[in-house]
Design a protein around this motif. Structure first.
Motif, PDB file in Angstrom:
ATOM      1  N   UNK A 196      -3.493  -2.756  -0.449  1.00 23.25           N
ATOM      2  CA  UNK A 196      -2.565  -1.767  -0.986  1.00 23.25           C
ATOM      3  C   UNK A 196      -3.299  -0.449  -1.207  1.00 23.25           C
ATOM      4  N   UNK A 197      -2.708   0.635  -0.739  1.00 24.61           N
ATOM      5  CA  UNK A 197      -3.319   1.959  -0.826  1.00 24.61           C
ATOM      6  C   UNK A 197      -2.725   2.695  -2.039  1.00 24.61           C
ATOM      7  N   UNK A 198      -3.550   3.093  -3.016  1.00 26.78           N
ATOM      8  CA  UNK A 198      -3.011   3.739  -4.212  1.00 26.78           C
ATOM      9  C   UNK A 198      -2.598   5.192  -4.014  1.00 26.78           C
ATOM     10  N   UNK A 199      -3.231   5.877  -3.082  1.00 25.56           N
ATOM     11  CA  UNK A 199      -2.908   7.295  -2.893  1.00 25.56           C
ATOM     12  C   UNK A 199      -3.377   7.779  -1.522  1.00 25.56           C
ATOM     13  N   UNK A 200      -2.741   8.847  -1.080  1.00 30.45           N
ATOM     14  CA  UNK A 200      -3.144   9.534   0.140  1.00 30.45           C
ATOM     15  C   UNK A 200      -3.493  10.961  -0.251  1.00 30.45           C
ATOM     16  N   UNK A 201      -4.722  11.405   0.065  1.00 25.82           N
ATOM     17  CA  UNK A 201      -5.205  12.701  -0.386  1.00 25.82           C
ATOM     18  C   UNK A 201      -5.382  13.652   0.790  1.00 25.82           C
TER      19      UNK A 201
END
Length: 526
Positions: free
Chosen positions: A76-81
């Motif tokens: 699971x990816x918490x954020x895309x920056x």
């Protein structure tokens, strides 16, 4: 002519292409009991990472086709920056949490997912798979499609099917021979893809370095994997960038190259294309054969799985005599607009990720950074509200009127339910891949005559009652909504809705109008 051993000569559905979209569709048709043949010229799964991201909608479709949550590894990816050399971090998309019971965004290893789909397919004896066999030609005579197949040793045979599905990739032979235009553009830049495993701690999220000199998407994946995508400069050649020393120098800002085990390097040119039509005669396009999305929003494979969910049940209902073939026209009507919208979003994101020059990069990054200070704009970006909704404007449903409370043409949310014996289950699993007449706090059969109930069952339907928490009925299949996701958030008590097998809301009304609701819904199929 020598025949291919044990190959059926007539099937209901033939699928050309055994990648993720073809395998997912085969599973769905297998669950419906449809006699299906899957053909692929490759002998086995390509043991290389390719697609890498899945959103909550794609995970929900994999749930629909029968994969358990732990069928293959995911992160699971918490954020895309989004980072810029001129503005620092100018964008951040929040992908923490879940929607409809699934993480908003995960990364995965494609060979593992394909293996899980093929393993799940083994339970269906009426689905035949044929690898190492190439389709040479086909003829659609209006009633059947006749395929000419050839093995590598020259062994050949003809197979006939009612419907042919092209899941044969972006260079689809079937689409080309149908004469369907593949509209859009091919990006002028080449990109170097580097997939590696490492002994160090990988990153936790997805980051985009939006540098016009060399933009670089970078992401994590299961089992210590990472991916970098480096845009090549105009003076760089394929042979040059694939040299190990060149790759080592590229990776140094992110990792010690000695800590990395390179699994794959490849040079790609990205495309943004959508077929002019998704079907012609008795032939249908799915996945990359129908559309190619630039990778900037991770929606390529997700779009292919949406195709499968939309088309699979329609083919099954037609070949099993539960619906007229005219419903198949709604596949193109429903899927093509959304696929195009996703491609347009990816192209727009591409302008941020790979600005054409330093001035454009500075202006765009600072513009987004300043706009995010405004709450409505920040919500559009940070909370993924800019993502096109998979809701149909036209298609196989009754358009909303003053009586409707639910959003017809949209998916019903997924909730965690509990039956009267205390067993919990996700609502998609409770409803299954059938037509459902769902009563919210009311028995959906209450206002139907025995004749109407039998007609609904004959059309592949079932009845389910969903109650608010703390209420349970004993005279019908009844479940409590433990999360409050459906009652009262989406549907009022005393309401009924018709749900398609892909969990799209086809119709809804007060329970007292169930008779007309069922009549109108069956009329769409017959």
């Amino acid at each position: 002519m020598k025949k291919i051993s044990s190959l059926p000569t007539v099937v209901e559905i033939a699928i050309v292409g055994f990648g993720p979209a073809g395998a997912a569709l085969a599973n769905l048709l297998g669950a419906y009991g449809v006699n299906t043949l899957v053909i692929d010229k490759a002998d086995d799964i390509l043991p290389m990472p390719r697609a890498i991201a899945l959103d909550n909608e794609a995970l929900r479709i994999l749930q629909m086709v029968g994969l358990k949550e732990n069928a293959f590894k995911k992160i699971a990816i918490p954020q895309v920056r989004l980072n810029s050399p001129y503005a620092g971090e100018f964008g951040r998309v929040n992908t923490t949490g879940s929607i409809d019971g699934h993480p908003k965004l995960v990364t995965f290893y494609q060979p593992d997912m394909e293996a899980a789909l093929r393993q799940n397919l083994k339970q269906y004896p009426h689905v035949k798979t044929l690898t190492g066999v190439e389709m040479q030609d086909f003829v659609d005579d209006g009633q059947q499609v006749h395929l000419q197949l050839t093995q590598k040793d020259g062994t050949a045979q003809q197979v006939s099917c009612r419907y042919l599905v092209a899941a044969d990739g972006a260079s689809s032979t079937i689409r080309t021979r149908l004469g369907i235009d593949f509209l859009g553009e091919t990006y002028p830049q080449d990109w170097l893809i580097v997939d590696a495993r490492q002994v160090r701690q990988p990153i936790n999220d997805i980051e985009f370095t939006c540098d016009p000199e060399r933009p670089v998407p970078h992401m994590t994946a299961p089992d210590g994997r990472e991916r970098w995508e480096f845009m090549m400069k105009p003076n760089e050649t394929r042979e040059q960038v694939l040299q190990s020393e060149f790759i080592r120098q590229l990776l140094k800002p992110w990792a010690n190259p000695d800590d990395l085990q390179i699994e794959r390097t490849a040079v790609y040119r990205f495309h943004a294309r959508v077929a002019q039509q998704f079907s012609k005669g008795n032939v249908f396009l799915v996945g990359d054969a129908a559309h190619i999305t630039p990778p900037f929003v991770g929606q390529g494979l997700c779009a292919g799985l949406r195709d499968v969910a939309n088309l699979g049940w329609k083919l099954a209902w037609v070949v099993q005599g539960k619906a007229n073939r005219h419903i198949l026209a709604s596949y193109d009507q429903e899927r093509r607009p959304h696929a195009k919208s996703m491609i347009d979003l990816a192209r727009a994101m591409g302008l941020l990720i790979k600005p054409v020059n330093p001035l454009a990069g500075m202006v765009s990054a600072n513009a987004v950074k300043n706009l995010r200070r405004l709450s409505p704009i920040r919500s559009l970006i940070d909370d993924l509200k800019i993502k096109p909704r998979n809701r149909f404007g036209n298609g196989l449903f009754i358009k909303n009127d003053k009586e409707g409370r639910l959003e017809r043409g949209n998916h019903l949310a997924q909730a965690w339910l509990r039956e009267d014996q205390g067993q919990g289950a996700w609502s998609d699993d409770v409803l299954g891949n059938k037509f459902n007449l769902v009563g919210f706090g009311v028995d959906p059969r209450s206002y139907l005559s025995p004749t109407q109930q039998h007609a609904w069952l004959d059309a592949g339907g079932k009845f389910v009652q969903i109650n608010p928490r703390g209420r349970c009925a004993l005279d019908t299949e009844s479940w409590e909504d433990l999360t409050g996701e459906l009652l009262p958030k989406h549907a009022p008590v005393g309401w009924v809705a018709v749900l398609r097998p892909d969990h799209i809301i086809m119709h809804d009304a007060p329970a007292c109008q169930s008779e007309q609701l069922v009549k109108q819904s069956l009329a769409l199929l017959a």
